[in-house]
Design an enzyme around this catalytic site. Sequence first.
Site, PDB file in Angstrom:
ATOM      1  N   ALA A   1       0.929  -1.277  -0.025  1.00 15.65           N
ATOM      2  CA  ALA A   1      -0.091  -0.010   0.118  1.00 15.65           C
ATOM      3  C   ALA A   1       0.863   1.177   0.033  1.00 15.65           C
ATOM      4  O   ALA A   1       2.065   1.017   0.311  1.00 15.65           O
ATOM      5  CB  ALA A   1      -0.832  -0.037   1.078  1.00 15.65           C
TER       6      ALA A   1
ATOM      7  N   GLY B   1       0.323  -4.860   0.996  1.00 19.38           N
ATOM      8  CA  GLY B   1      -0.673  -4.925  -0.109  1.00 19.38           C
ATOM      9  C   GLY B   1      -0.507  -5.604  -1.224  1.00 19.38           C
ATOM     10  O   GLY B   1      -1.388  -6.297  -1.888  1.00 19.38           O
TER      11      GLY B   1
ATOM     12  N   GLU C   1      -0.958  -9.002  -0.476  1.00 22.36           N
ATOM     13  CA  GLU C   1      -2.461  -9.305  -0.315  1.00 22.36           C
ATOM     14  C   GLU C   1      -3.168  -9.400  -1.398  1.00 22.36           C
ATOM     15  O   GLU C   1      -4.127 -10.068  -1.710  1.00 22.36           O
ATOM     16  CB  GLU C   1      -2.854  -8.167   0.740  1.00 22.36           C
ATOM     17  CG  GLU C   1      -2.401  -8.486   2.105  1.00 22.36           C
ATOM     18  CD  GLU C   1      -2.567  -7.289   2.921  1.00 22.36           C
ATOM     19  OE1 GLU C   1      -2.374  -6.074   2.642  1.00 22.36           O
ATOM     20  OE2 GLU C   1      -2.997  -7.155   4.143  1.00 22.36           O
TER      21      GLU C   1
ATOM     22  N   GLU D   1       4.524  -5.148   7.046  1.00 22.35           N
ATOM     23  CA  GLU D   1       4.073  -3.789   7.818  1.00 22.35           C
ATOM     24  C   GLU D   1       4.484  -3.578   9.360  1.00 22.35           C
ATOM     25  O   GLU D   1       4.567  -2.341   9.808  1.00 22.35           O
ATOM     26  CB  GLU D   1       2.331  -4.100   8.027  1.00 22.35           C
ATOM     27  CG  GLU D   1       1.834  -4.100   6.540  1.00 22.35           C
ATOM     28  CD  GLU D   1       1.696  -5.298   5.901  1.00 22.35           C
ATOM     29  OE1 GLU D   1       2.365  -6.369   6.148  1.00 22.35           O
ATOM     30  OE2 GLU D   1       1.023  -5.422   4.767  1.00 22.35           O
TER      31      GLU D   1
HETATM   32  N1  COA Z   1       4.664   3.117  -0.692  1.00 20.74           N
HETATM   33  C1  COA Z   1       5.186   4.292  -1.293  1.00 20.74           C
HETATM   34  N2  COA Z   1       6.266   4.092  -2.097  1.00 20.74           N
HETATM   35  C2  COA Z   1       6.984   3.419  -2.231  1.00 20.74           C
HETATM   36  C3  COA Z   1       6.441   2.180  -1.706  1.00 20.74           C
HETATM   37  C4  COA Z   1       5.434   1.975  -0.978  1.00 20.74           C
HETATM   38  N3  COA Z   1       4.884   0.902  -0.340  1.00 20.74           N
HETATM   39  N4  COA Z   1       7.702   1.047  -2.044  1.00 20.74           N
HETATM   40  C5  COA Z   1       8.352   1.620  -2.757  1.00 20.74           C
HETATM   41  N5  COA Z   1       8.016   3.339  -3.133  1.00 20.74           N
HETATM   42  C6  COA Z   1       8.628   4.314  -3.557  1.00 20.74           C
HETATM   43  C7  COA Z   1       9.931   4.887  -2.932  1.00 20.74           C
HETATM   44  O1  COA Z   1       9.496   5.498  -2.044  1.00 20.74           O
HETATM   45  C8  COA Z   1      10.629   5.192  -4.049  1.00 20.74           C
HETATM   46  O2  COA Z   1      10.007   6.517  -4.338  1.00 20.74           O
HETATM   47  P1  COA Z   1      11.193   7.840  -4.858  1.00 20.74           P
HETATM   48  O3  COA Z   1      11.912   7.363  -5.862  1.00 20.74           O
HETATM   49  O4  COA Z   1      10.051   8.857  -5.008  1.00 20.74           O
HETATM   50  O5  COA Z   1      11.787   7.980  -3.327  1.00 20.74           O
HETATM   51  C9  COA Z   1      10.319   4.338  -5.043  1.00 20.74           C
HETATM   52  O6  COA Z   1       9.139   3.641  -4.815  1.00 20.74           O
HETATM   53  C10 COA Z   1      11.585   3.362  -5.332  1.00 20.74           C
HETATM   54  O7  COA Z   1      11.773   2.597  -4.153  1.00 20.74           O
HETATM   55  P2  COA Z   1      12.996   2.484  -3.374  1.00 20.74           P
HETATM   56  O8  COA Z   1      12.775   2.528  -2.001  1.00 20.74           O
HETATM   57  O9  COA Z   1      13.977   3.663  -3.846  1.00 20.74           O
HETATM   58  O10 COA Z   1      13.744   1.347  -4.200  1.00 20.74           O
HETATM   59  P3  COA Z   1      14.816   0.144  -3.528  1.00 20.74           P
HETATM   60  O11 COA Z   1      15.105  -0.716  -4.549  1.00 20.74           O
HETATM   61  O12 COA Z   1      15.759   0.846  -2.693  1.00 20.74           O
HETATM   62  O13 COA Z   1      13.969  -0.566  -2.269  1.00 20.74           O
HETATM   63  C11 COA Z   1      11.930  -1.925  -1.483  1.00 20.74           C
HETATM   64  C12 COA Z   1      12.935  -1.508  -2.629  1.00 20.74           C
HETATM   65  C13 COA Z   1      10.706  -2.745  -2.058  1.00 20.74           C
HETATM   66  C14 COA Z   1      12.924  -3.033  -0.689  1.00 20.74           C
HETATM   67  C15 COA Z   1      11.573  -0.644  -0.660  1.00 20.74           C
HETATM   68  O14 COA Z   1      11.141   0.421  -1.642  1.00 20.74           O
HETATM   69  C16 COA Z   1      10.485  -0.890   0.172  1.00 20.74           C
HETATM   70  O15 COA Z   1      10.877  -1.278   1.316  1.00 20.74           O
HETATM   71  N6  COA Z   1       9.235  -0.329   0.122  1.00 20.74           N
HETATM   72  C17 COA Z   1       8.360  -0.548   1.064  1.00 20.74           C
HETATM   73  C18 COA Z   1       7.774  -2.069   1.294  1.00 20.74           C
HETATM   74  C19 COA Z   1       6.803  -2.099   2.284  1.00 20.74           C
HETATM   75  O16 COA Z   1       6.930  -1.860   3.559  1.00 20.74           O
HETATM   76  N7  COA Z   1       5.467  -2.471   2.153  1.00 20.74           N
HETATM   77  C20 COA Z   1       4.225  -2.324   2.858  1.00 20.74           C
HETATM   78  C21 COA Z   1       3.631  -1.191   3.039  1.00 20.74           C
HETATM   79  S1  COA Z   1       2.268  -1.444   3.749  1.00 20.74           S
END
Ligand code: COA
Length: 261
Positions: free
Chosen positions: A67, A112, A115, A135
């Site tokens: 999400a 999400g 999910e 989460e």
């Molecule tokens: N919500 C909003 N934005 C998200 C996102 C999310 N769940 N997951 C990734 N993004 C965005 C990042 O903020 C980034 O945006 P920006 O370039 O404007 O800063 C872009 O997507 C790329 O992500 P980034 O984190 O730079 O990539 P990465 O390769 O370094 O890491 C992940 C990849 C998946 C490990 C990391 O993005 C992450 O941990 N995301 C969240 C996962 C999460 O907790 N999901 C559950 C949410 S309830």
Amino acid sequence: MSGTDRVLLEKKEGIARLIINRPEKLNALDGRTMQEIDAAIGATGADPAVGVHIVTGMGEKAFVAGADIAELAAQSPVEGAAYARRGQDVLVRLERLGKPSIAAVNGYALGGGLELAMACTLRLAADTAKLGQPEVALGIIPGYGGTQRLSRLVGAGRALELILAGEPIDAREAHRIGLVNRVVPAAELPAAAETLARTLLTRGPLALRYAMQAVHEGLQMTLAEGLAMEAALFGLTCATEDMREGTRAFVEKRKPSFKGR
Ligand code: COA
């Protein structure tokens, strides 16, 4: 191809492919994306020309990375509960479309995203995919059905480990615990999803509908109740043209031509 910004919809020969299209945010599900998923499945669910859905993410990196964290960070308690409910409702509609859906998990399926994949009927994963419910690292719990569907798919013990440790697992481990049906090389994922979709399209569509209903509803029932429901749905399939066609085609040693009637 048709569709809106956040969700692209391709329809071809009975298959509707929904592509979550926000690659710059790793296809994170904001409210608008959820609305567009809902609108897309509302249309394809009612379209008799569509028999199977494939759900996937745009790009090579992510299926859906969760999400939208920026959006959910701004929720009050009351808004948060409504936010979770709205998302849950969309995923229940996908799960209960009466047509099978295949998640083609092409990269990160987190929060999400996992999910969404679990609300699909079947899951194929690229060997590069990472799946998890992270989460708790954000101080929240899964809100789009993760605590419920994950434990039903892999058992409470494994679900609790994934949800409490919050560490993603790779595709092979996801396959080992039954979270995904199959793992394929990343480059072969679209073709593998399409081949599976084509197999499903050759089956009796009403039989698929009632089989999914029996499994889903049976999970809420005692064994005796579930068996009674299965017998009733079996009886219903015996009243269909598809049943007559399927059994006749077997006897006549030809492929059946099902009409969904
Ligand atoms: N919500 C909003 N934005 C998200 C996102 C999310 N769940 N997951 C990734 N993004 C965005 C990042 O903020 C980034 O945006 P920006 O370039 O404007 O800063 C872009 O997507 C790329 O992500 P980034 O984190 O730079 O990539 P990465 O390769 O370094 O890491 C992940 C990849 C998946 C490990 C990391 O993005 C992450 O941990 N995301 C969240 C996962 C999460 O907790 N999901 C559950 C949410 S309830």
